[in-house]
Design an enzyme around this catalytic site. Structure first.
Site, PDB file in Angstrom:
ATOM      1  N   ILE A 160      13.998   3.532  29.074  1.00 59.90           N
ATOM      2  CA  ILE A 160      12.849   4.283  28.587  1.00 59.90           C
ATOM      3  C   ILE A 160      12.484   5.301  29.652  1.00 59.90           C
ATOM      4  O   ILE A 160      12.339   4.958  30.825  1.00 59.90           O
ATOM      5  CB  ILE A 160      11.658   3.338  28.300  1.00 59.90           C
ATOM      6  CG1 ILE A 160      12.059   2.301  27.260  1.00 59.90           C
ATOM      7  CG2 ILE A 160      10.455   4.128  27.818  1.00 59.90           C
ATOM      8  CD1 ILE A 160      11.026   1.229  27.028  1.00 59.90           C
TER       9      ILE A 160
ATOM     10  N   LYS B  60      10.634   7.841  32.122  1.00 59.76           N
ATOM     11  CA  LYS B  60       9.408   7.865  32.937  1.00 59.76           C
ATOM     12  C   LYS B  60       8.809   6.489  33.185  1.00 59.76           C
ATOM     13  O   LYS B  60       7.610   6.344  33.340  1.00 59.76           O
ATOM     14  CB  LYS B  60       8.339   8.761  32.290  1.00 59.76           C
ATOM     15  CG  LYS B  60       8.795  10.147  31.966  1.00 59.76           C
ATOM     16  CD  LYS B  60       9.085  10.921  33.215  1.00 59.76           C
ATOM     17  CE  LYS B  60       9.512  12.331  32.865  1.00 59.76           C
ATOM     18  NZ  LYS B  60      10.074  13.031  33.981  1.00 59.76           N
ATOM     19  N   THR B  61       9.629   5.442  33.230  1.00 59.23           N
ATOM     20  CA  THR B  61       9.112   4.095  33.482  1.00 59.23           C
ATOM     21  C   THR B  61       9.805   3.435  34.660  1.00 59.23           C
ATOM     22  O   THR B  61       9.625   2.249  34.880  1.00 59.23           O
ATOM     23  CB  THR B  61       9.311   3.196  32.254  1.00 59.23           C
ATOM     24  OG1 THR B  61      10.713   3.123  31.973  1.00 59.23           O
ATOM     25  CG2 THR B  61       8.567   3.710  31.055  1.00 59.23           C
ATOM     26  N   GLY B  62      10.619   4.173  35.388  1.00 58.41           N
ATOM     27  CA  GLY B  62      11.390   3.572  36.465  1.00 58.41           C
ATOM     28  C   GLY B  62      12.670   2.949  35.942  1.00 58.41           C
ATOM     29  O   GLY B  62      13.313   2.169  36.640  1.00 58.41           O
TER      30      GLY B  62
ATOM     31  N   THR C 257      15.844   3.660  38.080  1.00 55.47           N
ATOM     32  CA  THR C 257      15.900   2.863  39.308  1.00 55.47           C
ATOM     33  C   THR C 257      16.277   1.419  38.996  1.00 55.47           C
ATOM     34  O   THR C 257      17.125   0.829  39.672  1.00 55.47           O
ATOM     35  CB  THR C 257      14.533   2.895  40.018  1.00 55.47           C
ATOM     36  OG1 THR C 257      14.185   4.259  40.245  1.00 55.47           O
ATOM     37  CG2 THR C 257      14.575   2.161  41.332  1.00 55.47           C
TER      38      THR C 257
ATOM     39  N   LYS D  13      28.570   7.963  38.478  1.00 60.08           N
ATOM     40  CA  LYS D  13      27.325   7.297  38.104  1.00 60.08           C
ATOM     41  C   LYS D  13      27.581   5.975  37.392  1.00 60.08           C
ATOM     42  O   LYS D  13      26.754   5.086  37.426  1.00 60.08           O
ATOM     43  CB  LYS D  13      26.496   8.211  37.208  1.00 60.08           C
ATOM     44  CG  LYS D  13      25.926   9.393  37.952  1.00 60.08           C
ATOM     45  CD  LYS D  13      24.984  10.170  37.098  1.00 60.08           C
ATOM     46  CE  LYS D  13      24.401  11.326  37.888  1.00 60.08           C
ATOM     47  NZ  LYS D  13      23.444  12.084  37.124  1.00 60.08           N
ATOM     48  N   LYS D  14      28.724   5.852  36.716  1.00 61.23           N
ATOM     49  CA  LYS D  14      29.014   4.620  35.977  1.00 61.23           C
ATOM     50  C   LYS D  14      29.690   3.594  36.875  1.00 61.23           C
ATOM     51  O   LYS D  14      30.473   3.934  37.743  1.00 61.23           O
ATOM     52  CB  LYS D  14      29.927   4.916  34.791  1.00 61.23           C
ATOM     53  CG  LYS D  14      29.242   5.612  33.667  1.00 61.23           C
ATOM     54  CD  LYS D  14      30.024   5.701  32.377  1.00 61.23           C
ATOM     55  CE  LYS D  14      31.479   5.570  32.449  1.00 61.23           C
ATOM     56  NZ  LYS D  14      32.147   5.696  31.158  1.00 61.23           N
TER      57      LYS D  14
ATOM     58  N   ARG E 156      23.136   2.407  30.722  1.00 62.33           N
ATOM     59  CA  ARG E 156      23.556   3.769  31.050  1.00 62.33           C
ATOM     60  C   ARG E 156      24.501   3.772  32.241  1.00 62.33           C
ATOM     61  O   ARG E 156      25.423   4.567  32.311  1.00 62.33           O
ATOM     62  CB  ARG E 156      22.302   4.578  31.344  1.00 62.33           C
ATOM     63  CG  ARG E 156      22.542   5.914  31.899  1.00 62.33           C
ATOM     64  CD  ARG E 156      21.203   6.567  32.191  1.00 62.33           C
ATOM     65  NE  ARG E 156      21.383   7.530  33.253  1.00 62.33           N
ATOM     66  CZ  ARG E 156      20.408   8.056  33.929  1.00 62.33           C
ATOM     67  NH1 ARG E 156      19.189   7.707  33.663  1.00 62.33           N
ATOM     68  NH2 ARG E 156      20.644   8.926  34.864  1.00 62.33           N
TER      69      ARG E 156
ATOM     70  N   HIS F 134      19.115   8.752  25.647  1.00 63.73           N
ATOM     71  CA  HIS F 134      17.836   8.040  25.500  1.00 63.73           C
ATOM     72  C   HIS F 134      17.710   7.393  24.124  1.00 63.73           C
ATOM     73  O   HIS F 134      16.748   7.610  23.396  1.00 63.73           O
ATOM     74  CB  HIS F 134      16.657   8.968  25.762  1.00 63.73           C
ATOM     75  CG  HIS F 134      16.621   9.485  27.154  1.00 63.73           C
ATOM     76  ND1 HIS F 134      16.453   8.666  28.248  1.00 63.73           N
ATOM     77  CD2 HIS F 134      16.763  10.732  27.654  1.00 63.73           C
ATOM     78  CE1 HIS F 134      16.481   9.391  29.347  1.00 63.73           C
ATOM     79  NE2 HIS F 134      16.676  10.638  29.008  1.00 63.73           N
TER      80      HIS F 134
END
Length: 166
Positions: free
Chosen positions: A84, A86-88, A91, A113-114, A130, A140
């Site tokens: 989701i 903008k929820t961290g 990270t 990145k993967k 992701r 998203h």
């Protein structure tokens, strides 16, 4: 003489601004008293009585929130991480593939990145996120899109892994 007064006024103005900022950040933590006569902790209660017009949409019983689930990494279980914005989530998703101590850690190569997160002794993935499968269900993807997309993507990946010679 004019330069001195302008410097003096500048210093006074900066000092006043500094004191206002300091009062806004430090003042609420001090018990300086309040104009209403109530204590500071009483003023923090934003909703002292429930709103009669408010209707709970979602009710989660405590036993449901404290429920423990067994995750069998060596079996067929898969964690689907719903990212989701903008929820961290970025990270936390990166933390899942890089920092969690596993029997077989995820293989994260520099510059990519993967990461590949295989089950112990198998070439199947236990994590659908992701950072492990990429944007397989679209950018998203929400819960509905993931529910419809994940089984097909996992079936395709498993059939492609079965075709490759070992």
């Amino acid at each position: 003489m004019v330069e001195r007064t302008s410097k003096f006024l500048l210093i006074v103005a900066v000092s006043v601004c500094f004191m206002l900022i300091l009062y806004q950040y430090v003042g609420p933590g001090l018990s300086l008293g309040s104009p209403s006569g109530r204590s500071y902790s009483e003023e923090l209660d934003l909703f002292p009585t429930p709103d009669p017009h408010y209707v709970k949409k979602y009710y989660f019983p405590v036993r449901e929130l404290e429920r423990e689930l067994a995750f069998d990494m060596k079996g067929e279980d898969v964690i689907v991480f719903l990212h989701i914005q903008k929820t961290g989530g970025t990270t936390f998703g990166r933390h899942l593939v890089q920092n969690v101590r596993l029997e077989v850690p995820c293989d994260c190569r520099p510059g990519q990145k993967k990461c590949t997160c295989h089950r112990p002794g198998k070439r199947e993935t236990w994590l659908f996120s992701r950072f492990s499968t990429g944007w397989s269900c679209g950018l998203h993807a929400d819960w509905t899109e993931l529910t419809n997309c994940v089984p097909g993507v996992l079936d395709r990946r498993e059939s492609a892994a079965a075709k490759t010679p070992r």
